[in-house]
Design a protein around this motif. Structure first.
Motif: not given
Ligand SMILES: Cc1cc2nc3c(=O)[nH]c(=O)nc-3n(C[C@H](O)[C@H](O)[C@H](O)COP(=O)(O)O)c2cc1C
Length: 182
Positions: A95-98, A114-118, A156-163
């Motif tokens: 994902c990080v490398c597209g 599609c600008r769907i939040p992740a 990344f845009e519209a991306t929330r990484v949870v830990l």
């Protein structure tokens, strides 16, 4: 999207034993959900002797096509949120490398387009972790590259990484509150 139907959760499962069972429990608590299952996730499910046992109306899309055909749904306005959990170090790196060369990475890439939040629950969050292998708890030591990739994905845009699982639960609850139908 058929007129009048509420939007759904898209949830991509990858082949991570780390918090796999716990993520299945969270999935069972959601209504209006479709699962996108990587080939490795389908195998890990069997290794941990899990079953999907999904809520009524849930759909499962497996990774059986070269073009990741089910991702067409993301273009039809079917989903309000993508959850990628648990996310293997392999999927996070791609994902990080597209890279979008299978169902899970494609769902993430197309959600972005599609600008769907992740919301992404990355496995590799600390230099030392305890994780549940099929035979019991084991210690793992994520590499620098794994930790760096997790950090980069958070930018990344519209991306929330949870830990953590707690953080994933809060992110889901927050997202649910923001939806028109709750
Ligand atoms: C029992 C089992 C548990 C695994 N747990 C993890 C894990 O916790 N984290 C991880 O990054 N990979 C884990 N893997 C390795 C991934 O399944 C493997 O890298 C796979 O290629 C990932 O594919 P995917 O990212 O497309 O789902 C595990 C593999 C097995 C067999």
């Amino acid at each position: 999207m058929p007129r009048g139907e509420p939007q759904r959760w898209a949830w991509a499962l990858t082949g991570s034993g780390h918090f796999f069972t716990e993520c299945l429990d969270l999935i069972r608590g959601l209504t209006g959900i479709d699962l996108f299952v990587s080939r490795a996730a389908a195998e890990v499910l069997r290794m941990y002797k899990n079953k999907f046992d999904l809520p009524e109306g849930a759909r499962i899309f497996r990774d059986t096509t070269a073009s990741a055909a089910p991702v067409g749904l993301l273009y039809e306005g079917v989903y309000h949120t993508l959850v990628l959990a648990p996310a293997t170090s392999n999927t996070v790196a791609k994902c990080v490398c597209g890279i979008s060369d299978n169902l899970a990475t494609n769902v993430f890439a197309q959600a972005g387009k599609c600008r769907i939040p992740a919301i992404v629950f990355a496995c590799d969050t600390a230099p030392e972790l305890e994780t549940m292998a099929p035979g019991g708890l084991v210690k793992v030591f994520p590499r620098r590259i794994d930790l760096e990739n997790t950090e980069r994905l958070a930018g990344f845009e519209a991306t929330r990484v949870v830990l953590s699982l707690t953080e994933l639960e809060s992110a889901l609850a927050e997202r649910r509150r923001a939806l028109p139908h709750g």
